[in-house]
Design an enzyme around this catalytic site. Structure first.
Site, mmCIF file in Angstrom:
data_model
loop_
_atom_site.group_PDB
_atom_site.id
_atom_site.type_symbol
_atom_site.label_atom_id
_atom_site.label_comp_id
_atom_site.label_asym_id
_atom_site.label_seq_id
_atom_site.Cartn_x
_atom_site.Cartn_y
_atom_site.Cartn_z
ATOM 1 N N SER A 60 8.136 10.117 6.482
ATOM 2 C CA SER A 60 9.165 9.147 6.051
ATOM 3 C C SER A 60 9.230 8.884 4.759
ATOM 4 O O SER A 60 8.573 8.713 4.165
ATOM 5 C CB SER A 60 8.479 7.925 6.402
ATOM 6 N N CYS A 79 21.796 4.465 8.267
ATOM 7 C CA CYS A 79 20.768 4.530 8.412
ATOM 8 C C CYS A 79 19.689 6.831 8.240
ATOM 9 O O CYS A 79 21.106 7.074 7.680
ATOM 10 C CB CYS A 79 19.212 4.504 9.628
ATOM 11 N N ASP A 80 18.990 6.595 8.784
ATOM 12 C CA ASP A 80 18.216 7.743 7.968
ATOM 13 C C ASP A 80 18.833 9.430 8.312
ATOM 14 O O ASP A 80 19.441 9.421 7.637
ATOM 15 C CB ASP A 80 17.209 7.885 8.604
ATOM 16 N N LYS A 81 19.446 9.946 9.815
ATOM 17 C CA LYS A 81 20.336 10.910 10.418
ATOM 18 C C LYS A 81 21.431 10.898 10.234
ATOM 19 O O LYS A 81 21.972 11.405 10.215
ATOM 20 C CB LYS A 81 19.899 10.627 11.185
ATOM 21 N N ASP A 130 14.037 4.870 12.756
ATOM 22 C CA ASP A 130 13.305 5.535 12.562
ATOM 23 C C ASP A 130 11.878 4.836 12.586
ATOM 24 O O ASP A 130 10.856 4.911 12.816
ATOM 25 C CB ASP A 130 13.468 5.999 11.050
ATOM 26 N N GLU A 173 8.831 12.054 11.457
ATOM 27 C CA GLU A 173 7.873 11.571 9.848
ATOM 28 C C GLU A 173 6.275 11.082 10.815
ATOM 29 O O GLU A 173 6.757 10.358 11.524
ATOM 30 C CB GLU A 173 9.004 10.191 10.254
#
Length: 554
Positions: free
Chosen positions: A468, A119-121, A78, A442
């Protein structure tokens, strides 16, 4: 075993021959076959070391009598994708990750799964797949990055995003920025604050899908490798016990997840991911439920970007287990929830203690009596909007000011950098929702620029996109319905007075119902920004942020 359909019996001689082409022996084929989903790549710092973590997982599987078979998934960084078209693909990648794990696990019927992520997703995507497949599974994170260090101060990625605004405001030189650039991200792991990646990795523990320590043990530590090995060993037992995600990710587990979310002050993106994972598990999380949990769960931690502590400090203070012990002792989470350890949540954390009260406060002396996230409603967000309440300056919890309208993130950044924003303004960034973006970008650049300019206690931002996990300040996202679907945010004009009242969960505009309706009647739906490829398909299939931005079921 589930894998018998591809390896047992006369008719499977061709299949066995293909396994033997991999170098597998008859003895290995007799054991439980464990799929190991590895999201390694060479562009994401949180994933660059996952080959090593995955090798430790596979060693653990073999130690306990299983046969590990590794396969890949994608992962988006990201930070690197931020503030350009690449960010449109970040949230959208979650569905691809879930689908790819499903495809591999159905085409090759594994007996169990280890989901190696960071990480994020990727974390929620893999959890969605685990719930959908409902075969024994365990999550192993690559672990958090250590904080950067410069001039005796700990730092993380959010600091350099904000520093860009400081340079523009003349508060920092470009030479100082360059020095910061060399220091902020010292090595592998998910960025060092309580951003979305670490929020989700911490939540894997309370959801019962990972061993204690998965959220906080540093990426560079030997303890992370031992945890990976133990997870590989444990998944073989999960197969033998037939302990599946449906036994673990229950309504009770998700209620506990929301409580930990509030206590830690997690990223607002959890409001997208928890409902999405829950939906795959057959559990509904509506936005009203989030406020109910927030009302009774105190905020016990202020980690970067809200405070000066980092994930390594949380780990040193006792980790997620210490926070959960504090919450279970006060009846704020249900300790009877089942976990992948084979023990209850309460049993997992029974011996945990808080080792640093400056990092994890007690329920009796919290940072605030309410949780870190709030859902706001009103004539501007009839379907809800989300704010990280714990990251908002006290003077901005209630704010009224004129709207400054931008129809994209790029327009907003140009306006902020061009000096268009005055104290008291409310920056509105629209047509950045799941459909309108598409992809619900984001927007750390505009929020960090406002912070760097020193306007965080004077200016609010609202958007139908998202922010974010590194964002702080009065930043309100996920406004639903989004502008591209004709939500009220599409009717706003420059100068309209926006009213924000976070303690009372309100977000509105000073317009009559009649005026809003008249403006929306004149509104014309814009042409799609993307008309081909995956993003076009995503825009056609995705639902609203209020339902987790998942794909339509039909």
């Amino acid at each position: 075993m589930r894998s018998d359909v591809m390896k047992k019996g006369l008719d499977k001689a061709p299949h066995r021959s293909l396994f033997k082409a991999l170098g597998l022996t008859d003895q290995e084929l007799e054991r439980p076959i464990i799929g190991v989903a590895n999201s390694f790549n060479e562009i994401v710092p949180g994933h660059v070391h996952l080959r090593e973590i995955t090798e430790a997982v596979k060693a653990g599987v073999r130690i306990n009598g299983g046969t590990p078979l590794e396969f890949p998934t994608i992962a988006v960084c990201d930070g690197i994708a931020m503030n350009h078209a690449g960010m449109k693909y970040s949230l959208a990648s979650r569905e691809l990750i879930a689908d790819s794990v499903e495809v591999m696990s159905m085409a090759h019927p594994f007996d169990g799964l280890v989901l190696v992520t960071a990480c994020d997703k990727i974390v929620p995507g893999m959890l969605m797949a685990a719930a959908r497949l409902d075969i024994p599974a365990i999550v192993v994170s690559g672990g958090p990055m250590m904080a950067g260090r410069l001039d005796g101060r700990d730092l993380s990625l959010s600091n350099i995003f904000e520093a860009v605004g400081s340079v523009r405001a003349g508060k920092m030189t470009e030479a100082e920025l360059a020095e910061l650039e060399e220091s902020v991200c010292p090595g592998c792991g998910s960025c060092a604050g309580m951003f979305t990646a670490n929020s989700m990795n911490c939540l894997t523990e309370v959801l019962g899908m990972a061993l204690p320590g998965n959220g906080t043990v540093p990426a560079v530590s030997a303890a992370r490798r031992r945890l990976a090995k133990l997870s590989g060993m444990r998944v073989v037992d999960l197969v033998r016990e037939n302990l599946r995600p449906s036994d673990i990710m229950t309504a009770k587990a998700f209620a506990n997840g929301l409580a930990l979310d509030m206590a830690l002050g997690c990223s607002t993106n959890t409001v997208l991911h928890l409902p999405a994972i829950a939906g795959e598990a057959g559990v509904e999380i509506n936005l009203d439920r989030i406020n109910q949990v927030s009302e009774k769960t105190p905020n016990l931690c202020k980690l970067s970007p809200m405070g000066q502590h980092f994930i390594q400090d949380l780990n040193e203070a006792g980790g997620v287990s210490a926070v959960l012990k504090e919450l279970t002792d006060h009846g704020l989470v249900d300790g009877g929830a089942v976990t992948v350890t084979g023990q209850s949540l309460a049993e997992n954390v029974a011996s945990a203690t808080v080792k640093r009260r400056d990092v994890i406060r007690s329920v009796a002396e919290p940072y605030s009596a309410t949780g870190g996230i709030a859902i706001l409603y009103g004539n501007l967000a009839p379907g809800g909007a989300v704010v990280k309440r714990a990251g908002v300056a006290p003077e901005m919890l209630k704010h009224s000011g004129p709207a400054r309208i931008y129809n994209s993130e790029e327009e907003a950044v140009q306006g902020i950098n061009g000096g268009q924003i005055q104290k008291g303004d409310v920056i509105v960034i629209r047509y950045e929702g799941p459909k309108g973006g598409p992809g619900m970008r984001e927007m750390l650049t505009p929020t960090a620029t406002v912070m760097g300019l020193g306007l965080d206690k004077d200016v609010a931002l609202i958007t139908d996109g998202r922010f974010s996990g590194a964002t702080r300040g009065a930043s309100i996202g996920h406004v639903t319905p989004e502008a591209a679907e004709g939500g009220p945010i599409a009717a706003l004009q420059d100068g309209d007075i926006i009213e924000i009242n976070i303690p009372e969960y309100k977000l509105g505009v000073q317009l009559s119902d009649e005026e809003l309706a008249a403006r929306l009647a004149r509104w014309q739906k814009p042409e799609p920004r993307v008309t081909k490829g995956y993003l076009a398909r995503y825009a056609n299939q995705v639902t609203s942020a209020g339902t987790g931005a998942v794909f339509k079921k039909k």
